[in-house]
Design a protein around this motif. Structure first.
Motif, PDB file in Angstrom:
ATOM      1  N   PHE A 257      73.478  50.127  37.078  1.00 45.07           N
ATOM      2  CA  PHE A 257      73.386  49.710  38.473  1.00 45.07           C
ATOM      3  C   PHE A 257      72.151  48.829  38.607  1.00 45.07           C
ATOM      4  O   PHE A 257      71.144  49.042  37.922  1.00 45.07           O
ATOM      5  N   VAL A 258      72.214  47.832  39.465  1.00 45.10           N
ATOM      6  CA  VAL A 258      71.099  46.903  39.621  1.00 45.10           C
ATOM      7  C   VAL A 258      70.694  46.802  41.082  1.00 45.10           C
ATOM      8  O   VAL A 258      71.510  46.982  41.993  1.00 45.10           O
ATOM      9  N   GLY A 259      69.417  46.517  41.295  1.00 47.79           N
ATOM     10  CA  GLY A 259      68.891  46.314  42.642  1.00 47.79           C
ATOM     11  C   GLY A 259      67.656  45.451  42.565  1.00 47.79           C
ATOM     12  O   GLY A 259      67.115  45.206  41.485  1.00 47.79           O
ATOM     13  N   VAL A 260      67.210  44.972  43.710  1.00 50.11           N
ATOM     14  CA  VAL A 260      66.032  44.105  43.776  1.00 50.11           C
ATOM     15  C   VAL A 260      64.900  44.868  44.449  1.00 50.11           C
ATOM     16  O   VAL A 260      65.110  45.456  45.519  1.00 50.11           O
ATOM     17  N   PRO A 261      63.690  44.873  43.864  1.00 55.77           N
ATOM     18  CA  PRO A 261      62.541  45.508  44.531  1.00 55.77           C
ATOM     19  C   PRO A 261      62.308  44.892  45.906  1.00 55.77           C
ATOM     20  O   PRO A 261      62.625  43.716  46.144  1.00 55.77           O
ATOM     21  N   LEU A 262      61.732  45.670  46.788  1.00 58.77           N
ATOM     22  CA  LEU A 262      61.591  45.241  48.178  1.00 58.77           C
ATOM     23  C   LEU A 262      60.836  43.925  48.321  1.00 58.77           C
ATOM     24  O   LEU A 262      61.282  43.010  49.024  1.00 58.77           O
ATOM     25  N   ALA A 263      59.661  43.810  47.668  1.00 64.20           N
ATOM     26  CA  ALA A 263      58.867  42.591  47.818  1.00 64.20           C
ATOM     27  C   ALA A 263      59.642  41.368  47.350  1.00 64.20           C
ATOM     28  O   ALA A 263      59.610  40.309  47.990  1.00 64.20           O
ATOM     29  N   ALA A 264      60.368  41.496  46.225  1.00 66.28           N
ATOM     30  CA  ALA A 264      61.166  40.380  45.722  1.00 66.28           C
ATOM     31  C   ALA A 264      62.326  40.078  46.662  1.00 66.28           C
ATOM     32  O   ALA A 264      62.701  38.910  46.867  1.00 66.28           O
ATOM     33  N   ALA A 265      62.923  41.115  47.255  1.00 69.93           N
ATOM     34  CA  ALA A 265      64.049  40.908  48.163  1.00 69.93           C
ATOM     35  C   ALA A 265      63.622  40.140  49.420  1.00 69.93           C
ATOM     36  O   ALA A 265      64.360  39.280  49.916  1.00 69.93           O
ATOM     37  N   ILE A 266      62.438  40.445  49.936  1.00 73.63           N
ATOM     38  CA  ILE A 266      61.946  39.725  51.117  1.00 73.63           C
ATOM     39  C   ILE A 266      61.768  38.248  50.796  1.00 73.63           C
ATOM     40  O   ILE A 266      62.155  37.368  51.577  1.00 73.63           O
ATOM     41  N   PHE A 267      61.213  37.962  49.614  1.00 78.40           N
ATOM     42  CA  PHE A 267      61.084  36.569  49.176  1.00 78.40           C
ATOM     43  C   PHE A 267      62.466  35.924  49.047  1.00 78.40           C
ATOM     44  O   PHE A 267      62.687  34.792  49.493  1.00 78.40           O
ATOM     45  N   GLY A 268      63.410  36.655  48.440  1.00 82.92           N
ATOM     46  CA  GLY A 268      64.747  36.113  48.235  1.00 82.92           C
ATOM     47  C   GLY A 268      65.456  35.782  49.534  1.00 82.92           C
ATOM     48  O   GLY A 268      66.162  34.766  49.633  1.00 82.92           O
ATOM     49  N   ARG A 269      65.270  36.606  50.551  1.00 78.74           N
ATOM     50  CA  ARG A 269      65.914  36.337  51.840  1.00 78.74           C
ATOM     51  C   ARG A 269      65.380  35.064  52.465  1.00 78.74           C
ATOM     52  O   ARG A 269      66.121  34.305  53.099  1.00 78.74           O
ATOM     53  N   ARG A 270      64.082  34.820  52.291  1.00 80.32           N
ATOM     54  CA  ARG A 270      63.522  33.571  52.819  1.00 80.32           C
ATOM     55  C   ARG A 270      64.079  32.370  52.067  1.00 80.32           C
ATOM     56  O   ARG A 270      64.410  31.344  52.677  1.00 80.32           O
ATOM     57  N   LYS A 271      64.186  32.491  50.746  1.00 79.84           N
ATOM     58  CA  LYS A 271      64.712  31.373  49.953  1.00 79.84           C
ATOM     59  C   LYS A 271      66.162  31.076  50.300  1.00 79.84           C
ATOM     60  O   LYS A 271      66.604  29.933  50.239  1.00 79.84           O
ATOM     61  N   MET A 272      66.903  32.121  50.656  1.00 76.29           N
ATOM     62  CA  MET A 272      68.323  31.933  50.938  1.00 76.29           C
ATOM     63  C   MET A 272      68.544  31.052  52.164  1.00 76.29           C
ATOM     64  O   MET A 272      69.567  30.376  52.277  1.00 76.29           O
TER      65      MET A 272
END
Length: 507
Positions: A257-272
């Motif tokens: 199973f895979v997931g993204v750490p919170l700090a990386a996910a916040i960055f990813g949402r901005r990039k999206m």
């Protein structure tokens, strides 16, 4: 940026690449040029920068030298640069590399893992005491901080800094969201070197921050209307750069199973927000969400519960006329290739969905599972195939499947039940019995069943003896059938089935 100093007679050349968003030193030539700009070239040095750097690696710079390369993943082709340094470095000089990628291993690798909960709590208490906020750090709040920061010491210190600033125990998730600039440089640099497929998968996982089966992410590439891309390669890249974490399920399928750490996910949402893949990712996310959300602790259930949820959703949409089962079959077939039990779900789906040639397709899926099934499961699969052949009116194949059930099972009672089903089917055939027995080597297969049952004769009931006797009679062996029926009467003198057979065949 290079720094140069001396510690106890040892020269230290340090190349940190932390603060710039775009790395300035990315190739061997640029590394050599930056070092020479800092240290200067002596008259004895070669005019070629790389040759000079190679000599420094071998001979040192003004004495024994430690070359330190921080954030080594930012150079172009880290593995090639590593091999270049490894070729020329000579003792007592040393090279120290810090990196988040695992494309190479040094002579003395030191794995720096994340903090465990005990270590993280100790760090938080010590740092909280220095900030004068110990009274705000309850056990529950510390637990929340550790969970949201996922043991990242830098992020945890940022969280406590915000608590000190606010003078109250602020929601950790909100703090991480507002303190993004502190990690943006690191994420920007890493994101910029990712291949397009890895960027797309990272943004997809960031858009829905849960733990999902890795194979489900791979299956997204087969979504109708999607261009194919290498999801497995993308996931491998993201793991190398520590942008995702994976957890192994302890269920039978053992899928990651895979997931993204919170700090990386916040960055990813901005990039999206500005990503050219945004619309595609939104469609991918809809499919991924149909597998259902999950936390780290949910992976114990494995992938089958997620697949069942997806199939229910597919069936619901098809019933409502919003989608077709046919369009989603490639996704499920891909998953079944890795988790064979999904073939059983596919067989049920195509039969209940009323698709064209549903019986043949269901039988095909059962056959694919049968190729991978363990011996204990094969009897059940052959039973299902027998039911399909009966629905198609294919008597020969139905009988063959029933025989396979009898040969697969280790239980005498199940053998007797299959023999009874076979005898009844042969009776229904009437004048066609001889013709059917002559097809597909069926007569020989049924003889194998009779022999297998005869070998277990002592453990059989009188009724099962009668069933074996009838099978032998159907195969043309009346004398042996009479002997088995007599043995049945010895077991139970009042068994009416054995009585009738002995009467029919004579004493």
């Amino acid at each position: 940026m290079w720094s140069y100093g001396q510690v106890q007679g040892t020269s230290i050349c340090w190349n940190p690449a932390l603060k710039p968003v775009a790395p300035k030193v990315v190739t061997q030539a640029e590394i050599a040029r930056a070092a020479i700009d800092l240290l200067g070239r002596s008259d004895s040095d070669a005019k070629d920068d790389e040759v000079t750097m190679q000599r420094w690696l071998s001979e040192g710079v003004g004495g024994v030298t430690l070359f330190v390369f921080d954030n080594f993943e930012t150079v172009y082709s880290p593995a090639d640069v590593f091999r270049w340094m490894d070729t020329y470095i000579r003792p007592p000089n040393k090279v120290l590399v810090t990196t988040r990628v695992r494309d190479f291993v040094g002579d003395y690798p030191i794995e720096v893992g994340g903090m465990n909960d005990v270590e993280a709590e100790r760090l938080l208490k010590e740092h909280g005491a220095r900030l004068g906020i110990s009274h705000l750090l309850t056990t529950g709040y510390l637990r929340d901080v550790i969970a949201e920061a996922e043991g990242h010491p830098y992020v945890m210190k940022v969280l406590l800094g915000e608590v000190a600033k606010e003078g109250r125990a602020v929601n950790p998730a909100r703090i991480i969201g507002s303190a993004g600039e502190l990690l943006t440089a690191l994420f920007e640099r890493t994101f910029s070197v990712l291949a397009p497929a890895a960027q797309r998968v990272f943004l997809l996982l960031s858009s829905w921050r849960v733990f999902v089966p890795e194979i489900a992410v791979e299956a997204v590439a087969l979504r109708p209307g999607n261009e194919r891309f290498d999801v497995r390669g993308a996931l491998a890249d993201l793991r190398r750069y520590s942008l995702i974490e994976h957890v192994k399920s302890d269920s039978e399928d053992e899928e990651d199973f895979v997931g993204v750490p919170l700090a990386a996910a916040i960055f990813g949402r901005r990039k999206m927000e500005t990503s050219p893949y945004r619309l595609d990712i939104q469609q991918d996310r809809k499919l991924l969400m149909e597998f259902g959300p999950g936390r780290r602790g949910d992976v114990r259930g494995g992938i089958m519960a997620r697949v069942d949820r997806l199939i229910r959703e597919i069936a619901r949409r098809a019933l409502a006329g919003n989608d077709s089962i046919e369009s989603m079959l490639p996704v499920l077939e891909y998953i079944a290739g890795r988790v064979p039990r999904v073939y059983l779900r596919l067989a049920e789906l195509v039969r209940e969905g009323g698709l064209p040639e549903s019986l043949d397709r269901a039988n095909g899926y059962l056959g694919l599972y049968l190729e991978r099934a363990v011996p204990e499961e094969k009897a059940e699969i052959w039973t299902r195939r027998a039911e399909i052949y009966r629905g198609k009116g294919d008597a020969a194949q139905e009988l063959h499947a029933l025989a396979e059930v009898a040969l697969c099972t280790g239980r005498v009672e199940e053998m007797g039940r299959m023999a009874n089903w076979i005898n009844n089917k042969l009776l229904q055939l009437g004048d066609r019995k001889a013709e059917i027995l002559g097809s597909f080597g069926l007569r020989e297969t049924l003889r194998n069943v009779a022999e297998r049952m005869h070998a277990r004769l002592q453990g059989m009931s009188a009724t099962d003896c009668s069933r074996l006797a009838w099978l032998m009679l159907n195969l043309g062996n009346a004398e042996q059938a009479r002997d088995v029926a007599k043995l049945g009467l010895e077991k139970n003198p009042k068994n009416e089935y054995c009585e009738k057979l002995v009467e029919r065949l004579g004493a």
